[in-house]
Design a protein around this motif. Structure first.
Motif, mmCIF file in Angstrom:
data_model
loop_
_atom_site.group_PDB
_atom_site.id
_atom_site.type_symbol
_atom_site.label_atom_id
_atom_site.label_comp_id
_atom_site.label_asym_id
_atom_site.label_seq_id
_atom_site.Cartn_x
_atom_site.Cartn_y
_atom_site.Cartn_z
ATOM 1 N N LEU A 21 0.838 -1.206 0.000
ATOM 2 C CA LEU A 21 0.000 0.000 0.000
ATOM 3 C C LEU A 21 0.871 1.253 0.000
ATOM 4 O O LEU A 21 0.649 2.177 -0.781
ATOM 5 C CB LEU A 21 -0.920 -0.013 1.223
ATOM 6 C CG LEU A 21 -1.855 1.169 1.363
ATOM 7 C CD1 LEU A 21 -3.155 0.879 0.643
ATOM 8 C CD2 LEU A 21 -2.122 1.459 2.821
ATOM 9 N N GLY A 25 1.425 4.073 -2.848
ATOM 10 C CA GLY A 25 1.126 5.461 -2.523
ATOM 11 C C GLY A 25 2.143 6.440 -3.079
ATOM 12 O O GLY A 25 1.814 7.600 -3.362
ATOM 13 N N GLY A 78 -3.151 2.083 -2.843
ATOM 14 C CA GLY A 78 -2.306 3.151 -2.297
ATOM 15 C C GLY A 78 -2.123 4.281 -3.293
ATOM 16 O O GLY A 78 -2.211 5.464 -2.947
#
Length: 154
Positions: A21, A25, A78
């Protein structure tokens, strides 16, 4: 968590989902360039599409038991989530030019409220729907959020 309760990810591997995640991101940093090229509305649609793809991948992971889909989906989530928050900040900068901080706060409070309500709703939905169905529902809601941006003023 859908991925641990339904089997593709054992509890000892959950940390790797958070790493995926976070790595995904980092792609959120490109959102400014995307918005500059296709606009806030287009950037919003791209990001909600990414979230829908991520949720669909979770459904696929649950239905096939494939761990790889779980990690890829978390990375896509993400990226989509960080992208959406970036779009919100860019929106606040344009909508509240005199008080960008307050505008950003309003949008993030709305985001947090939606997350809280969604969490409660999905918690209740666990009694009625399978984990895969919940993930498909999440994908549909993300697509709906993206399509709703298309209905606004041009």
């Amino acid at each position: 968590m859908i991925l641990t309760e339904s089997g593709p990810v054992v509890p000892e591997q959950v940390g790797w989902l958070w790493i995926a995640l976070g790595l995904g991101g980092h792609l959120g940093t490109m959102t400014g360039a995307v918005v500059q090229r296709i606009g806030r509305r287009g950037g919003w649609c791209v990001c909600t599409g990414g979230l829908a793809l991520a949720s669909s991948g979770i459904a696929l992971s649950v239905s096939t038991g494939e761990l790889w889909f779980a990690y890829a989906s978390m990375a896509a989530f993400g990226a989509g989530y960080m992208g959406l928050t970036t779009v919100l900040i860019l929106w606040a900068r344009q909508a509240w030019t005199e008080n960008v901080g307050s505008g950003t706060s309003v949008l993030f409070i709305a985001l947090a409220t939606g997350q809280a309500l969604g969490s409660v709703g999905f918690g209740a939905g666990r009694e009625l729907l399978s984990p895969g169905s919940l993930a498909v529902l999440a994908a549909g809601l993300c697509l709906g959020g993206g399509l709703s941006a298309m209905a606004g003023k041009r």
